[in-house]
Design a protein around this motif. Structure first.
Motif, PDB file in Angstrom:
ATOM      1  N   ALA A   1      35.425  38.320  80.062  1.00 49.70           N
ATOM      2  CA  ALA A   1      34.050  37.797  79.746  1.00 49.70           C
ATOM      3  C   ALA A   1      33.300  37.708  81.171  1.00 49.70           C
ATOM      4  O   ALA A   1      32.133  38.098  81.114  1.00 49.70           O
ATOM      5  CB  ALA A   1      34.156  36.201  79.477  1.00 49.70           C
ATOM      6  N   GLY A   2      33.971  37.770  82.358  1.00 53.13           N
ATOM      7  CA  GLY A   2      33.291  37.952  83.614  1.00 53.13           C
ATOM      8  C   GLY A   2      32.753  39.369  83.727  1.00 53.13           C
ATOM      9  O   GLY A   2      31.513  39.587  84.231  1.00 53.13           O
ATOM     10  N   ALA A   3      33.527  40.438  83.345  1.00 49.17           N
ATOM     11  CA  ALA A   3      33.193  41.755  83.613  1.00 49.17           C
ATOM     12  C   ALA A   3      32.001  41.919  82.501  1.00 49.17           C
ATOM     13  O   ALA A   3      31.115  42.758  83.028  1.00 49.17           O
ATOM     14  CB  ALA A   3      34.187  42.758  82.998  1.00 49.17           C
ATOM     15  N   ALA A   4      31.999  41.486  81.283  1.00 49.91           N
ATOM     16  CA  ALA A   4      30.776  41.627  80.478  1.00 49.91           C
ATOM     17  C   ALA A   4      29.541  41.119  80.910  1.00 49.91           C
ATOM     18  O   ALA A   4      28.640  41.851  81.125  1.00 49.91           O
ATOM     19  CB  ALA A   4      31.237  41.227  79.103  1.00 49.91           C
ATOM     20  N   ALA A   5      29.746  39.931  81.227  1.00 45.83           N
ATOM     21  CA  ALA A   5      28.701  39.238  82.207  1.00 45.83           C
ATOM     22  C   ALA A   5      27.984  40.005  83.355  1.00 45.83           C
ATOM     23  O   ALA A   5      26.790  40.031  83.615  1.00 45.83           O
ATOM     24  CB  ALA A   5      28.887  37.767  82.529  1.00 45.83           C
ATOM     25  N   HIS A   6      28.770  40.423  84.141  1.00 44.79           N
ATOM     26  CA  HIS A   6      28.572  41.180  85.040  1.00 44.79           C
ATOM     27  C   HIS A   6      27.769  42.634  84.855  1.00 44.79           C
ATOM     28  O   HIS A   6      26.637  42.556  85.415  1.00 44.79           O
ATOM     29  CB  HIS A   6      29.760  41.624  86.085  1.00 44.79           C
ATOM     30  N   ASN A   7      28.169  43.192  83.580  1.00 43.32           N
ATOM     31  CA  ASN A   7      27.430  44.173  83.144  1.00 43.32           C
ATOM     32  C   ASN A   7      26.009  43.848  82.685  1.00 43.32           C
ATOM     33  O   ASN A   7      25.056  44.624  82.778  1.00 43.32           O
ATOM     34  CB  ASN A   7      28.247  45.337  82.112  1.00 43.32           C
ATOM     35  N   ILE A   8      26.038  42.925  82.071  1.00 43.68           N
ATOM     36  CA  ILE A   8      24.931  42.476  81.317  1.00 43.68           C
ATOM     37  C   ILE A   8      23.710  41.881  82.607  1.00 43.68           C
ATOM     38  O   ILE A   8      22.662  42.271  82.629  1.00 43.68           O
ATOM     39  CB  ILE A   8      25.023  40.875  80.546  1.00 43.68           C
ATOM     40  N   GLY A   9      24.507  41.148  83.677  1.00 43.75           N
ATOM     41  CA  GLY A   9      23.292  41.076  85.105  1.00 43.75           C
ATOM     42  C   GLY A   9      22.883  42.294  85.572  1.00 43.75           C
ATOM     43  O   GLY A   9      21.912  42.426  85.872  1.00 43.75           O
ATOM     44  N   GLN A  10      23.712  43.377  85.460  1.00 43.07           N
ATOM     45  CA  GLN A  10      23.325  44.543  86.016  1.00 43.07           C
ATOM     46  C   GLN A  10      22.186  45.214  85.209  1.00 43.07           C
ATOM     47  O   GLN A  10      21.237  45.851  85.874  1.00 43.07           O
ATOM     48  CB  GLN A  10      24.377  45.625  86.505  1.00 43.07           C
ATOM     49  N   ILE A  11      22.486  45.182  83.917  1.00 41.92           N
ATOM     50  CA  ILE A  11      21.406  45.793  83.125  1.00 41.92           C
ATOM     51  C   ILE A  11      19.947  44.930  83.198  1.00 41.92           C
ATOM     52  O   ILE A  11      19.151  45.534  83.224  1.00 41.92           O
ATOM     53  CB  ILE A  11      21.757  45.800  81.551  1.00 41.92           C
TER      54      ILE A  11
END
Length: 170
Positions: free
Chosen positions: A112-122
């Motif tokens: 979930a943290g990795a997914a949130a990280h990618n969402i933040g970068q987008i």
């Protein structure tokens, strides 16, 4: 966690370890194995997950922000700071919220943290580019986050097992 000299030193060592892992990761061209722009293993996130579980939310957040700031300073890449902070802080907030959910292991929290990280970068890319065209790349990044989050969770769980007899002061 009380701010003692020991705890401050531990946070400094973990920050240095995260910076070292991040620098090491930048030396290996992941793009040769995975030809997708912006994809990284996120080795420094192992330290973030470890710190969250062993030290608590505030020290883990401090380590994350220090790593982002120092990493962009050392790399001389101020533009990467926005991407790093938006991804990292988003990931940390999600992991803090999910850490205490019953039945959710470190693997689930890490993914979930990795997914949130990618969402933040987008989100950072949308700010920089001034448009939503990059949203089309989000499903690819979310797919990759399943792999990177699992890897991070796996290594963190190995660390927890290896260090089960070491107790950190909170």
């Amino acid at each position: 966690m009380k701010l003692t000299t020991k705890n401050l030193a531990l946070c400094a060592v973990l920050t240095a370890l995260a910076l070292g892992l991040s620098t090491l990761e930048n030396l290996f061209p992941v793009s040769l194995l995975v030809p997708l722009p912006g994809v990284k293993l996120g080795l420094a996130n192992i330290v973030t997950v470890f710190a969250l579980y062993q030290l608590g939310a505030v020290p883990a957040l401090v380590i994350l922000v220090a790593r982002c700031l120092l990493g962009s300073l050392f790399a001389g890449n101020a533009s990467a700071l926005l991407f790093s902070l938006m991804g990292g802080i988003g990931a940390m907030l999600v992991m803090i919220a999910l850490r205490r959910v019953r039945g959710l292991s470190v693997y689930g929290v890490s993914i979930a943290g990795a997914a949130a990280h990618n969402i933040g970068q987008i989100g950072a890319a949308m700010i920089v580019l001034g448009g939503t065209a990059v949203l089309g790349y989000l499903p690819v990044l979310l797919g990759v986050s399943l792999l990177t989050g699992t890897l991070t969770g796996f290594v963190a769980s190995l660390l927890f097992r290896a260090m089960k007899n070491i107790h950190f002061n909170r």
